[in-house]
Design a protein around this motif. Sequence first.
Motif, mmCIF file in Angstrom:
data_model
loop_
_atom_site.group_PDB
_atom_site.id
_atom_site.type_symbol
_atom_site.label_atom_id
_atom_site.label_comp_id
_atom_site.label_asym_id
_atom_site.label_seq_id
_atom_site.Cartn_x
_atom_site.Cartn_y
_atom_site.Cartn_z
ATOM 1 N N THR A 22 -0.843 -3.904 -5.660
ATOM 2 C CA THR A 22 -0.513 -2.632 -5.010
ATOM 3 C C THR A 22 -1.689 -1.670 -5.088
ATOM 4 O O THR A 22 -2.553 -1.785 -5.972
ATOM 5 C CB THR A 22 0.705 -1.952 -5.674
ATOM 6 N N SER B 240 11.028 -0.985 -2.029
ATOM 7 C CA SER B 240 10.489 -1.655 -0.847
ATOM 8 C C SER B 240 9.831 -2.982 -1.237
ATOM 9 O O SER B 240 10.005 -4.006 -0.568
ATOM 10 C CB SER B 240 9.489 -0.708 -0.175
ATOM 11 N N CYS C 109 0.864 -1.187 0.000
ATOM 12 C CA CYS C 109 0.000 0.000 0.000
ATOM 13 C C CYS C 109 0.901 1.238 0.000
ATOM 14 O O CYS C 109 1.717 1.419 0.910
ATOM 15 C CB CYS C 109 -0.885 -0.021 1.250
ATOM 16 N N GLN C 110 0.781 2.057 -1.051
ATOM 17 C CA GLN C 110 1.633 3.245 -1.192
ATOM 18 C C GLN C 110 0.934 4.472 -0.626
ATOM 19 O O GLN C 110 -0.137 4.863 -1.097
ATOM 20 C CB GLN C 110 1.992 3.455 -2.667
ATOM 21 N N ASP D 101 7.455 6.984 -5.721
ATOM 22 C CA ASP D 101 7.315 5.759 -6.525
ATOM 23 C C ASP D 101 8.548 4.863 -6.448
ATOM 24 O O ASP D 101 8.441 3.644 -6.293
ATOM 25 C CB ASP D 101 7.036 6.104 -7.995
ATOM 26 N N ASP E 285 5.347 8.218 0.319
ATOM 27 C CA ASP E 285 6.249 7.240 -0.329
ATOM 28 C C ASP E 285 6.377 7.585 -1.803
ATOM 29 O O ASP E 285 5.394 7.471 -2.549
ATOM 30 C CB ASP E 285 5.670 5.810 -0.252
ATOM 31 N N PHE F 220 8.954 3.159 -3.068
ATOM 32 C CA PHE F 220 7.921 2.135 -2.924
ATOM 33 C C PHE F 220 8.290 0.882 -3.726
ATOM 34 O O PHE F 220 8.162 -0.245 -3.253
ATOM 35 C CB PHE F 220 6.565 2.700 -3.362
ATOM 36 N N GLU F 221 8.796 1.104 -4.958
ATOM 37 C CA GLU F 221 9.216 -0.028 -5.807
ATOM 38 C C GLU F 221 10.347 -0.818 -5.149
ATOM 39 O O GLU F 221 10.341 -2.048 -5.124
ATOM 40 C CB GLU F 221 9.692 0.485 -7.181
ATOM 41 N N LYS G 85 -2.614 2.733 -4.189
ATOM 42 C CA LYS G 85 -2.244 4.038 -3.639
ATOM 43 C C LYS G 85 -3.404 4.519 -2.778
ATOM 44 O O LYS G 85 -4.554 4.545 -3.227
ATOM 45 C CB LYS G 85 -1.987 5.046 -4.766
#
Length: 418
Positions: free
Chosen positions: A47, A27, A14-15, A21, A19, A24-25, A49
Motif C-alpha cells: 500500500t 476496501s 493506493c490511499q 484509514d 479515503d 481504505f482497509e 499513501k
Amino acid sequence: MKQQEFEKVILVGCQLPNDDDMRFEYSLDELASLTKTAKGTVLATVTQKRNARHPATYIGKGKVEELITLEEELEPDVIIFNDELSPSQIRNLSNLTDARVIDRTQLILDIFAQRARSKEGKLQVELAQLQYLLPRLAGKGLALSRLGGGIGTRGPGETQLETDRRHIRRRIDDIKDQLKVIVQHRERYRERRKHNQTFQIALVGYTNAGKSTLFNRLTEADSFEENQLFATLDPMTRRCILPSGFTALLTDTVGFIQDLPTSLIAAFRSTLEEAKEANLILHVVDSSNPDYFNHEQTVYKLLEELEADTIPMLTVYNKRDEKHHDFVPSSKHESILVTAFEEEDLQNLRQKVQSLMKESMEEFKVCLPNSEGKLLAQLKTSTVLTELSYEEEKDCYVCKGYIQPSLSLNSQLRNYMK
C-alpha cells in the motif's frame, strides 16, 4: 501434472487523501475476499499513501521498485490493483513485472464469468469484458500470450483477446442484438405478471449479505448460496406464501458492490430492472459486517441510479446471531433484525412484509354464498385475508381483508360487499 487450483496473488492499493484509514482497509479486505472468490491466495499486500495516483504506474517509482523486489521473492502469478487502471498503466506495469497485472474491475468481471449460469448472464459478462478490453488492446503486444486459464482471464478472454478491434466491435454488436431479444422476453414476462396483478417483492443488497439464503428459506427454492461474493448472478423468481395464505412473487437479484464498474451497471441493468418493477423492496444488510453502513449507502446510490429509490422498502438486517458489536440500525426505512436460520425470525419477517403490503391495499368486507367456493379460494391466495367466518343464518362466508386496488377480482367482489 495436475494444474494448480489457487493462483498466488499480490494486492496493491493506493490511499488518496479523501479515503479515511478504515474505509481504505475495508476496501483492501474486500479485494482480498474477491481474490479468494476468484480462486486466488493472497501472499502480500503493498500500500501507499499519495495525493494522486501516479498517471503512469498508479503507485510511485519507489513503491514500484519495492513491488518488483517482492515479486522476485514471492513469485506470484498475478498482481491485482485495487482501482481500475488506465490502458497505459496496465501496459507500463506489465512491462515492469513478470506476473500478470489486472485491476479490481477485471477481477470482478472474472468472478462474474465464473458465476454466470443463464444465457443472458453469460452474454452480459462477455459484453462487459469486451467493452473493458477494447481500449486496452492497443500496444499490449506480448503480454497477451501470458493470458489464459487464471484470474482475470475467464470468459471470452482466451479466445478473443488477440483478435482485432473490428472483430470485437462486431461481437459487441452481436451480443447487444441477442440481449435485446432476451430483454424483450423478460419484458413480456413482466407484462404478464402485471396483467395477473401479482404482488412482486425484490431482494436487493450488498454482495454476500445473505440474500440467497433468505430467498431459499422464504420460498423453499434451491438458489446457489455460499459465503462468497457474487454467489448469485442470474435473477431468480419464486412464489412466497405469506401468513394469511397470500402468494407473492419474490426475486433474488445480483449483489451490489462498492465502485461497481460502470460497464457492469450498464450490462446488468436489465437484470436489476427486476428491482424497479417490484411493489416492495427487501434491502438485506449484513449486520455482522463492520462496514455495513457503507454497504447500505452503496445500495441506496445504485437504486437511485436505477430510478428504483421511490419504491416502498423494508430493511432486513441479517445475521442477527453474528451481529457486529458496534451495530446500530441506521436505515431511513422500516427495519427488522433476523437470522435466516431461525424459523421464528422468518415468520416475523413474513408478518412484517404482510403488514407493509396492507398499507398499499384497500380494505374489503364481503359475504360470499356457499356456491362461490372458487372465489373464496381466490381470496385466500390473491388477497390478505384477516378474517373468515361462516354465518349460518345467511348461509354465507364473511370475509374481511385487504386487496390490491388494481386487482380484477375487485369487480367480482362488489356484488357481495356488505
